[in-house]
Design an enzyme around this catalytic site. Structure first.
Site, short mmCIF file in Angstrom:
data_model
loop_
_atom_site.label_atom_id
_atom_site.label_comp_id
_atom_site.label_asym_id
_atom_site.label_seq_id
_atom_site.Cartn_x
_atom_site.Cartn_y
_atom_site.Cartn_z
N HIS A 1 -2.88 83.73 -5.14
CA HIS A 1 -1.77 84.08 -4.24
C HIS A 1 -0.96 82.88 -3.77
CE1 HIS A 1 -4.75 82.76 -1.31
NE2 HIS A 1 -3.78 82.66 -0.43
C1 UD1 Z 1 -0.93 83.36 4.15
C2 UD1 Z 1 -1.26 81.90 4.48
C3 UD1 Z 1 -2.20 81.34 3.43
C4 UD1 Z 1 -3.41 82.21 3.25
C5 UD1 Z 1 -2.98 83.63 2.94
C6 UD1 Z 1 -4.16 84.54 2.78
C7 UD1 Z 1 0.56 80.62 5.58
C8 UD1 Z 1 1.60 79.60 5.37
N1 UD1 Z 1 -0.05 81.08 4.47
O1 UD1 Z 1 -0.19 83.38 2.94
O2 UD1 Z 1 -2.61 80.05 3.83
O3 UD1 Z 1 -4.19 81.69 2.19
O4 UD1 Z 1 -2.15 84.08 4.02
O5 UD1 Z 1 -3.75 85.83 2.47
O6 UD1 Z 1 0.30 80.98 6.69
N2 UD1 Z 1 2.52 90.80 3.02
C9 UD1 Z 1 2.25 92.14 3.03
N3 UD1 Z 1 1.34 92.62 3.93
C10 UD1 Z 1 0.69 91.82 4.82
C11 UD1 Z 1 0.99 90.46 4.81
C12 UD1 Z 1 1.89 89.96 3.91
O7 UD1 Z 1 2.81 92.90 2.25
O8 UD1 Z 1 -0.14 92.32 5.61
C13 UD1 Z 1 3.47 90.28 2.02
C14 UD1 Z 1 4.86 90.12 2.56
O9 UD1 Z 1 5.75 90.46 1.57
C15 UD1 Z 1 4.96 88.64 2.82
C16 UD1 Z 1 4.04 88.04 1.77
O10 UD1 Z 1 3.02 89.01 1.57
O11 UD1 Z 1 6.26 88.18 2.74
C17 UD1 Z 1 3.43 86.74 2.19
O12 UD1 Z 1 2.77 86.84 3.43
P1 UD1 Z 1 2.62 85.54 4.39
O13 UD1 Z 1 1.75 85.85 5.56
O14 UD1 Z 1 3.96 84.97 4.68
O15 UD1 Z 1 1.89 84.48 3.46
P2 UD1 Z 1 0.64 84.63 2.50
O16 UD1 Z 1 1.12 84.39 1.12
O17 UD1 Z 1 -0.12 85.89 2.78
#
Ligand code: UD1
Length: 357
Positions: A200
């Site tokens: 991811h």
């Molecule tokens: C975040 C953390 C990363 C961790 C990861 C574990 C930061 C910078 N990154 O990355 O260190 O390893 O979490 O999962 O804080 N989304 C959903 N549902 C959710 C959450 C996210 O659909 O419940 C989607 C959204 O489209 C979002 C994307 O995933 O834009 C990324 O989510 P985000 O929390 O920004 O970063 P992660 O890639 O999950």
């Protein structure tokens, strides 16, 4: 806390504080960085975390948007609680944002999992680690390399306390339950006869060239070994955007599933012939479980998983060879002791350390 890996790190510390006879009054804040049932609620149930006092419900956004929203919403909550200490864990945006707010309002901050460094500032988590550790009053570290990183940055010894790895507390506590799961049967795979994949990181999944090459590599591996691949929402949306999802879903050797809860993840990690990942948590869990792990990254902020564990860095160019070597290692039953203080009692040491202060 706010994102998936935070939940496993928070649960053992809260439990240890609760066990200290009313010495702690805790308020739990969920920033809402992760919000899907599979990315958040399932962990509360499985890990016995209580409902948070506050959910800031910030949701997704760019780094600046998400960080700013957390700060704006955490500030009044913190003012209302007025705690002696703010405890943050890990290296996600929630960790850094809450630390910034607390430091500016003059609250003491304790950072669990302090001192880890990948020395790669293209990684958003590295920026979060540097900012959090620069501001936190108490740096609770998992391993000797983390202490050395902090000392090199000029942090005084009085701010550093090595307590061990809280992720391993949660693993030790839940391994029995994970072994009782029917995860393998549900996915139609046999013990030690499948590769467990999670990916991811933006550096792997956000660019089409990289994700396309990864998709090809996974199909090639799946021609020889069944592959179980729970797909993070970020990865799923990129696969769909780049037109790669259907090809993977159609491959008979690949089992693409929704993100898994903690127990299913642990069950698969322990039973896999090899793990291929870019997750920090899985590098540590496989080290404890002595399961060969290949980390698809040019670096790791968790070097003890290589020097004292079963982890190796890999790249797409050498992936097939590395994978076969890792599976041979698994079959040869290589046994390693866990790194020091990865013993299931880090949460207790943290609670005692906070009481001392
Ligand atoms: C975040 C953390 C990363 C961790 C990861 C574990 C930061 C910078 N990154 O990355 O260190 O390893 O979490 O999962 O804080 N989304 C959903 N549902 C959710 C959450 C996210 O659909 O419940 C989607 C959204 O489209 C979002 C994307 O995933 O834009 C990324 O989510 P985000 O929390 O920004 O970063 P992660 O890639 O999950």
């Amino acid at each position: 806390m706010g994102a998936r890996p935070n939940f496993m790190k928070t649960a053992p510390v809260m439990r240890a504080m609760d066990a200290r006879g009313g010495r702690f009054l805790q308020q739990l804040v969920h920033t809402g960085q992760h919000y899907d049932e599979a990315m958040s609620r399932v962990f509360f149930e499985e890990l016995g975390l209580r409902a948070p006092e506050v959910n800031l419900e910030v949701g997704s956004g760019s780094h600046a948007q998400q960080t700013a929203q957390i700060m704006m919403r955490f500030e009044p909550a913190l003012g209302e609680f007025g705690p002696d200490w703010v405890m943050v864990v890990g290296d996600v945006n929630s960790t850094m944002a809450c630390t910034l707010v607390a430091a500016k309002l003059g609250f003491k901050v304790a950072h669990v999992e302090a001192g880890l460094r990948s020395f790669d500032r293209r990684m958003p988590e590295e920026v979060n680690r540097l900012v959090t550790d620069a501001l936190a009053d108490l740096l609770l570290t998992p391993s000797e390399d983390a202490d050395a990183n902090l000392r090199r940055e000029g942090v005084g010894a009085e701010r550093i306390r090595r307590v061990g790895n809280v992720m391993i507390d949660t693993l030790v506590q839940n391994l029995g339950k994970a072994r009782d799961r029917d995860t393998l049967a549900r996915l139609s795979v046999e013990p030690r006869r499948f590769v467990y994949v999670t990916l991811h990181r933006p550096s792997n999944v956000d660019a089409v060239e990289s994700l396309q090459a990864i998709a090809e590599a996974l199909k090639a591996i799946a021609g020889h070994h069944p592959v179980v691949f729970p797909v993070h929402p970020r990865t799923r949306s990129r696969l769909r955007e780049f037109g790669l999802l259907a090809g993977l879903e159609a491959h008979p050797g690949l089992r693409l599933v929704e993100p898994l809860g903690y127990l299913d993840n642990l069950c698969l990690a322990e039973q896999a012939s090899c793990v291929l990942t870019d997750s920090g948590g899985l590098q540590e869990e496989t080290t404890f479980l002595r399961v060969p792990c290949l980390t698809l990254r040019p670096n790791t902020e968790r070097p003890v998983t290589i020097s004292q564990g079963s982890n190796r860095l890999t790249a797409l160019a050498g992936l097939r060879a590395d994978l076969e070597e890792a599976i041979r290692r698994r079959d040869s039953g290589e046994a390693l002791p866990a790194p020091p203080l990865w013993d299931g009692r880090a949460g207790e040491r943290i609670a005692d350390c906070l009481l001392e202060r």
